[in-house]
Every structure is written in structure tokens, then in C-alpha cells.
Scaffold this motif. Structure first.
Motif, mmCIF file in Angstrom:
data_model
loop_
_atom_site.group_PDB
_atom_site.id
_atom_site.type_symbol
_atom_site.label_atom_id
_atom_site.label_comp_id
_atom_site.label_asym_id
_atom_site.label_seq_id
_atom_site.Cartn_x
_atom_site.Cartn_y
_atom_site.Cartn_z
ATOM 1 N N VAL A 171 66.962 42.099 47.774
ATOM 2 C CA VAL A 171 68.064 41.613 46.879
ATOM 3 C C VAL A 171 68.426 42.804 45.806
ATOM 4 O O VAL A 171 67.586 43.265 45.314
ATOM 5 C CB VAL A 171 67.390 40.328 46.268
ATOM 6 C CG1 VAL A 171 68.276 39.881 45.030
ATOM 7 C CG2 VAL A 171 67.100 39.401 46.832
ATOM 8 N N PHE A 172 69.571 42.895 45.640
ATOM 9 C CA PHE A 172 70.008 43.862 44.672
ATOM 10 C C PHE A 172 70.669 43.348 43.296
ATOM 11 O O PHE A 172 71.546 42.252 43.485
ATOM 12 C CB PHE A 172 71.113 44.843 45.308
ATOM 13 C CG PHE A 172 70.630 45.501 46.700
ATOM 14 C CD1 PHE A 172 70.039 46.833 46.385
ATOM 15 C CD2 PHE A 172 70.755 45.019 47.758
ATOM 16 C CE1 PHE A 172 69.554 47.695 47.501
ATOM 17 C CE2 PHE A 172 70.552 45.732 48.748
ATOM 18 C CZ PHE A 172 69.798 46.803 49.040
ATOM 19 N N THR A 173 70.298 43.766 42.296
ATOM 20 C CA THR A 173 70.682 43.161 41.104
ATOM 21 C C THR A 173 71.082 44.105 39.958
ATOM 22 O O THR A 173 70.801 45.228 40.097
ATOM 23 C CB THR A 173 69.620 42.166 40.461
ATOM 24 O OG1 THR A 173 68.590 43.242 39.931
ATOM 25 C CG2 THR A 173 68.824 41.444 41.260
ATOM 26 N N ASP A 174 71.725 43.672 39.212
ATOM 27 C CA ASP A 174 72.397 44.479 38.132
ATOM 28 C C ASP A 174 71.274 44.288 36.927
ATOM 29 O O ASP A 174 70.830 43.492 36.630
ATOM 30 C CB ASP A 174 73.550 43.858 37.441
ATOM 31 C CG ASP A 174 74.256 44.611 36.187
ATOM 32 O OD1 ASP A 174 73.489 45.383 35.483
ATOM 33 O OD2 ASP A 174 75.467 44.460 35.989
ATOM 34 N N PRO A 175 70.860 45.603 36.593
ATOM 35 C CA PRO A 175 69.728 45.703 35.591
ATOM 36 C C PRO A 175 70.038 44.984 34.332
ATOM 37 O O PRO A 175 69.069 44.637 33.862
ATOM 38 C CB PRO A 175 69.557 47.291 35.225
ATOM 39 C CG PRO A 175 69.936 48.012 36.558
ATOM 40 C CD PRO A 175 71.267 47.059 37.078
ATOM 41 N N LYS A 210 66.740 47.143 43.222
ATOM 42 C CA LYS A 210 66.530 46.957 44.582
ATOM 43 C C LYS A 210 65.080 46.038 44.812
ATOM 44 O O LYS A 210 64.200 46.708 44.460
ATOM 45 C CB LYS A 210 66.690 48.018 45.686
ATOM 46 C CG LYS A 210 66.179 47.481 46.908
ATOM 47 C CD LYS A 210 66.307 48.878 48.212
ATOM 48 C CE LYS A 210 65.882 48.467 49.491
ATOM 49 N NZ LYS A 210 66.019 49.633 50.326
ATOM 50 N N PHE A 211 65.148 44.763 45.330
ATOM 51 C CA PHE A 211 63.708 44.283 45.511
ATOM 52 C C PHE A 211 63.585 43.962 46.864
ATOM 53 O O PHE A 211 64.377 43.329 47.347
ATOM 54 C CB PHE A 211 63.757 42.850 44.653
ATOM 55 C CG PHE A 211 63.839 43.090 43.190
ATOM 56 C CD1 PHE A 211 62.717 43.134 42.413
ATOM 57 C CD2 PHE A 211 65.092 43.157 42.397
ATOM 58 C CE1 PHE A 211 62.991 43.310 40.852
ATOM 59 C CE2 PHE A 211 65.092 43.156 41.310
ATOM 60 C CZ PHE A 211 63.912 43.423 40.280
ATOM 61 N N ASP A 212 62.512 44.326 47.466
ATOM 62 C CA ASP A 212 62.090 44.339 48.801
ATOM 63 C C ASP A 212 60.691 43.904 48.875
ATOM 64 O O ASP A 212 59.754 44.322 48.111
ATOM 65 C CB ASP A 212 62.474 45.507 49.726
ATOM 66 C CG ASP A 212 62.561 45.119 51.141
ATOM 67 O OD1 ASP A 212 62.515 44.090 51.489
ATOM 68 O OD2 ASP A 212 62.944 46.243 52.112
ATOM 69 N N VAL A 217 63.340 36.986 42.202
ATOM 70 C CA VAL A 217 63.832 37.632 41.049
ATOM 71 C C VAL A 217 64.773 36.640 40.364
ATOM 72 O O VAL A 217 65.614 35.996 41.109
ATOM 73 C CB VAL A 217 64.514 38.876 41.469
ATOM 74 C CG1 VAL A 217 65.627 38.586 42.512
ATOM 75 C CG2 VAL A 217 65.265 39.585 40.150
ATOM 76 N N ILE A 218 64.719 36.663 39.197
ATOM 77 C CA ILE A 218 65.618 35.615 38.253
ATOM 78 C C ILE A 218 66.274 36.615 37.571
ATOM 79 O O ILE A 218 66.157 37.700 36.976
ATOM 80 C CB ILE A 218 64.574 35.124 37.089
ATOM 81 C CG1 ILE A 218 63.350 34.205 37.677
ATOM 82 C CG2 ILE A 218 65.286 34.221 36.460
ATOM 83 C CD1 ILE A 218 62.262 33.884 36.967
ATOM 84 N N VAL A 219 67.748 36.025 37.595
ATOM 85 C CA VAL A 219 68.919 36.832 37.105
ATOM 86 C C VAL A 219 69.596 35.722 36.229
ATOM 87 O O VAL A 219 69.695 34.596 36.408
ATOM 88 C CB VAL A 219 69.761 37.202 38.296
ATOM 89 C CG1 VAL A 219 69.060 38.618 38.932
ATOM 90 C CG2 VAL A 219 70.291 36.084 39.361
ATOM 91 N N GLN A 220 70.493 36.441 35.359
ATOM 92 C CA GLN A 220 71.329 35.581 34.434
ATOM 93 C C GLN A 220 72.568 35.581 34.575
ATOM 94 O O GLN A 220 72.969 36.964 34.798
ATOM 95 C CB GLN A 220 70.912 35.733 33.112
ATOM 96 C CG GLN A 220 71.161 37.134 32.599
ATOM 97 C CD GLN A 220 70.620 37.255 31.155
ATOM 98 O OE1 GLN A 220 70.061 36.307 30.556
ATOM 99 N NE2 GLN A 220 70.716 38.683 30.590
#
Length: 231
Positions: A171-175, A210-212, A217-220
Motif C-alpha cells: 500500500v502506498f500513501t501520502d505522508p 510504501k507499506f509491505d 495503515v490508517i489514512v485520513q
């Protein structure tokens, strides 16, 4: 527009008693009541009101260990904690952000330092810095690893979403939108070279976390300003 008589307004907004004696009680989605009998760690500046005999002491994160003492010029939001101690009712909020109370039952979670509102003293905490990202974002990013049994409260802009991470399906996220993740995961960083050239327009899409592995992962739904200006 809501029109109240004064009596109606006072009744509708009155502090509600805690039926089960919980330590953390949500007065609304945006305000937390801590029924304090001892001490609790809170984000500096989060106190909006209290009643009773409560004192406050500023501390650096991880004051119990020299490894956690980070000098103020280097720290961002991660080190800004206060110790609230005494007995009474303490009311906490953070710029109108939504509050979620989590009960850790021996688990570990990593929370962005800016999104940690408070936690009970029996929760062990370890501060880490995203050094790769700190070279990109002025001020750096700090995370707090929380482990143990007890309550923590985190904040988000609006309702968060939890994304499950599976091996081989990162999963890829915006910091700037990343709030927390399971401690089993260690984020890596991905740079979009083409978008990097657009730094003047913002870094959110150019630099991704990047989370592998196995976890969450929790995003807002909000890109938070990584620069911290609190004193």
C-alpha cells in the motif's frame, strides 16, 4: 441555522456523566474527557478545560530514557507532550479534529506524532524519526510506537480509512495523509522522479510511503501540513 433558547443550548451541550467510569470518554467526535486519577500524557496545547486539582508539566517524549530525549531545535511535533497529573476531569481537543479512542490489549501501533492526542502512563512509547523523509520535508516527521495495555487517543481530519496490507500487495500513501500503522510494518519511501520536478507545487504525490508485509495503515482524507509552528 440552529436556534436555541439559552436553556436548551445549555442542556444540549452539557457535560454528560460517564456511566461506566471509563478513563477516556468522548464528549463528542471532537472533544475527549479524561477522568483523571493519577497521570496521563497529552499533546501539548490540547487542554481546553478542566475541573479538579490537575497540574501540567512539559516533557520531552520518552523522558524516561536518554534515547528519547531529542533537543527542541531538532524536534517537530513528536516531542511536544505534557504530563497532566492529579484528580479531576480534563477536556482535550486538537483544532477540531476527529478523536478516536483505541484500547490496546498488548498490541503495538505506530502513530504520527502530530496525530497522537493522549495515552495512559502504562503504555510504553518509543519515538522514531523518518530520516529519509526528513531530508525532503523541512522539520522532519516523527512517529511514536505505542505498546502495552491501556487507552490511547488519536486524531484525524474527518473519518479515517484503514487499508489492510498483505504480502506482495503493498500500500502506498501520502505522508501528509498517513496517521498510523501496525508496528509489524516498517515503511519505505518511493520517489516519483517525474513528479519530483514539480516540488514547487507540493511534495505529496512526489514522495510516497510504501507499506509491505502483513498489517494495516490508517489514512485520513486530508493532507496535513508537515511543518509545525507550535512553541
Amino acid at each position: 441555522m440552529s436556534l436555541y433558547s439559552l436553556a436548551q443550548f445549555l442542556e444540549d451541550t452539557a457535560d454528560q456523566p460517564t456511566p461506566d467510569g471509563s478513563v477516556f470518554e468522548l464528549e463528542s467526535d471532537y472533544m475527549l474527557q479524561v477522568n483523571l486519577n493519577g497521570m496521563v500524557w497529552i499533546k501539548r496545547g490540547a487542554m481546553v478545560a478542566y475541573r479538579g486539582d490537575i497540574s501540567f508539566k512539559r516533557e520531552g517524549m520518552l523522558a524516561q530514557g536518554i534515547g528519547g530525549l531529542i533537543k527542541k531545535p531538532v524536534t517537530g511535533e513528536g516531542s511536544k507532550l505534557s504530563m497532566a497529573q492529579g484528580r479531576g476531569q480534563l477536556y482535550l481537543a486538537d483544532k477540531g479534529k476527529r478523536i478516536s479512542v483505541l484500547d490496546l490489549a498488548g498490541e503495538s501501533i505506530v502513530v504520527n506524532g502530530n496525530d497522537l492526542l493522549c495515552f495512559e502512563p502504562q503504555i510504553t512509547n518509543e519515538i522514531t524519526m523518518m530520516r529519509k523523509l526528513s531530508a525532503i520535508v523541512s522539520g522532519g516527521l516523527f512517529n511514536v510506537r505505542l505498546t502495552g495495555r491501556g487507552l490511547i487517543a488519536i486524531t484525524t481530519h474527518h473519518r479515517p480509512v484503514t487499508l489492510m496490507v498483505e504480502p506482495g500487495r503493498p500500500v502506498f500513501t501520502d505522508p501528509q495523509a498517513t496517521v498510523a500503522w501496525s508496528a509489524s510494518l516498517t515503511p519505505d519511501y518511493k520517489t516519483d522522479i517525474q513528479l519530483k520536478s514539480l516540488m514547487g507545487r507540493g511534495s505529496g504525490e512526489s514522495f510516497q510511503m510504501k507499506f509491505d508485509g502483513s498489517g494495516y495503515v490508517i489514512v485520513q482524507p486530508y493532507e496535513e501540513d508537515l511543518m509545525q509552528h507550535d512553541e
